[in-house]
Design an enzyme around this catalytic site. Structure first.
Site, short mmCIF file in Angstrom:
data_model
loop_
_atom_site.label_atom_id
_atom_site.label_comp_id
_atom_site.label_asym_id
_atom_site.label_seq_id
_atom_site.Cartn_x
_atom_site.Cartn_y
_atom_site.Cartn_z
N THR A 64 0.84 -1.20 0.00
CA THR A 64 0.00 0.00 0.00
C THR A 64 0.88 1.25 0.00
O THR A 64 1.65 1.45 0.93
CB THR A 64 -0.92 -0.01 1.24
OG1 THR A 64 -1.83 -1.11 1.13
CG2 THR A 64 -1.72 1.30 1.34
N LYS A 95 -7.24 1.98 -3.46
CA LYS A 95 -6.96 1.55 -2.08
C LYS A 95 -7.12 2.74 -1.13
O LYS A 95 -7.69 2.60 -0.04
CB LYS A 95 -5.55 0.96 -1.99
CG LYS A 95 -5.13 0.48 -0.60
CD LYS A 95 -5.76 -0.85 -0.22
CE LYS A 95 -5.66 -1.15 1.28
NZ LYS A 95 -4.35 -1.64 1.71
N LYS A 144 -2.98 8.72 9.58
CA LYS A 144 -2.11 8.65 8.40
C LYS A 144 -2.91 8.36 7.13
O LYS A 144 -2.80 9.08 6.13
CB LYS A 144 -1.06 7.56 8.62
CG LYS A 144 -0.19 7.28 7.39
CD LYS A 144 0.81 6.15 7.64
CE LYS A 144 0.18 4.77 7.73
NZ LYS A 144 -0.37 4.24 6.45
#
Lengths: 307, 307
Positions: free
Chosen positions: A105, A181, A249
């Protein structure tokens, strides 16, 4: 018999970097589908399990890339991906025309840059992050969001199918997989903060949060996140499955993507503030279900702290 | 034989006001469980179907209430509920100690007022809104969120069980049931606006919204609303199942509840603005999935409209 002279009939060799909790399962599924997998991880402890699963251990990142038609990265973050590909020399060690498949990711903007550098060296690139966690990796049930041109997608599809059962070709350009994502995390973060907002509002009216979670898990108000995190949200000190600061984050990555694309994301923005509030209470490492504490803090009786 | 002198063995009589698309199904389920249901609806057309289902038609609201141990209201809104109970005289017509069950969706504050007025007249009150729509009503599969004291809940539970399979006792005080329904709408509204935010962000990066809906319907990003409204969200001019303005109203009820309880609901507040934006485009009557148009409008190319 010259093994390397019959590439059409021989199984394809895949270099696999990053044999952690998910990567080791993904590599095992590739081996069991007949791919020859040459794996590497900086933690030498991963070697025994990998070899028992039918893989061949590489001595270095370069060794894993050498003579591999595909190089698959399941590392922790974009910094590790750049280290492997460029500083450790994996791209240079790959045969000309080989394909890099980045499954970690990473932010979309950085994936675009990596893709450009890989292409400049004459190798193909697939941006293919996953969701589904360790359970999905183990059962070859991952969701895989691949971005690359059609020809490359056809080339890598058998590899992706060996690891996931929901393989999507989301776009032609590297970075689009990473963005999907990212958007997945937008929804997860907003849904989780909304569950906290719902439970806190009910609690203020004296309604048992456990009853609310029970009802909303079964009604039109349900979300995957509410069902997954609900029990932990109403527990006092739940086990940490993913920390508050991870959503600070991840929602930051969402907002950065929105800035870059000039697309406002007001709900993600508010949701991030709620996770940030809990982090600001010094609790960034507690379970993300505790985002509800931001709401509770907003309405806590201030009498006790007055002089 | 004196029917009325053996209340312990005789089936209980329920007055049922509001035999619309949901109420008619709920009344049918009561009849089939052996309750004697005396029904009334201002639309005389409801009479034939109701009597075919085993009900007895009442000539007025007062007639439905007379000699009923329970009076069930499945009317359109709180205004109709007040009309039935007080102006039309249903409460006065009920026997002393009878129970009013309000199942229509109403704001919590107004339910509290109604409950106080009913109690002042010596009748019991149950605040019991439902979710599940016509399908849930037809299959006796409604979610029912009941607030009342324990004794009254035991009394009405067989009646609620005849209409729903997820019957929750959410609290002791009238208004708590209505609030749970309100919070249900908080989550629905936020989830739907978030789906619009997600799809619009992806579209700005050139990702097909249909692929996004497909992925997020199956991933950790899923919500009941995204799965239900997703296909309509990416259609050009979908059939209206519920209008944008319904969510402007429902999220307004959420914000009012938050104001009254002094509990901030920042995500609901932002979500309402997005529905309001579409209403402000003159499109308040289109399908609520089109909240995505608020996001599209924010990033639409302004070049064409410049002088």
């Amino acid at each position: 018999m010259q093994q390397q002279s019959s590439p059409a009939s021989a199984p394809k060799q895949i270099g696999f970097i990053g044999l952690g909790s998910m990567g080791s399962q993904m590599a095992r599924n590739l081996c069991s589908r007949g791919f020859r997998v040459k794996g590497f991880d900086v933690r030498a402890g991963a070697r025994v399990a990998f070899e028992e699963n039918g893989g061949t251990w590489a001595e270095s990142v370069r060794d894993a890339a050498t003579r591999s038609e595909f190089l698959l990265l399941m590392v922790v973050n974009v910094g590790q991906a750049e280290q492997v590909l460029f500083q450790s020399g994996a791209v240079d060690a790959l045969p000309a025309g080989a394909t890099v498949i980045l499954m970690a990711t990473c932010p979309a903007a950085e994936v675009e840059q990596i893709a450009a550098q890989v292409a400049a060296k004459g190798r193909r690139f697939v941006d293919a992050p996953v969701s589904g966690g360790v359970a999905g990796a183990a059962s070859a049930g991952l969701t895989i969001m691949a971005a690359c041109n059609d020809e490359t997608f056809e080339l890598v599809k058998p590899i992706l199918d060996a690891m996931g059962d929901k393989v999507f070709h989301v776009g032609e350009r590297a970075g689009q997989g990473a963005l999907v994502k990212t958007i997945n995390q937008l929804l997860c973060g907003v849904h989780l903060a909304a569950a906290g907002e719902a439970v806190a509002l009910g609690a203020k009216a004296g309604i048992d949060p456990r009853i609310l979670i029970d009802i909303f898990s079964q009604s039109s108000a349900s979300s995957w996140m509410l069902r997954d995190r609900g029990a932990r949200m109403v527990a006092n000190d739940p086990k940490v499955t993913s920390a508050i600061d991870i959503f600070v984050k991840d929602l930051g990555i969402v907002l950065d993507a929105g800035l870059r694309l000039k697309a406002p994301t007001p709900l993600a923005s508010v949701a991030q503030q709620m996770f940030l509030a809990v982090s600001g209470q010094g609790a960034g490492q507690i379970d993300d279900s505790q985002v509800v504490r931001a709401y509770r803090a907003m309405t806590a009786d201030a009498g006790a702290s007055q002089p």
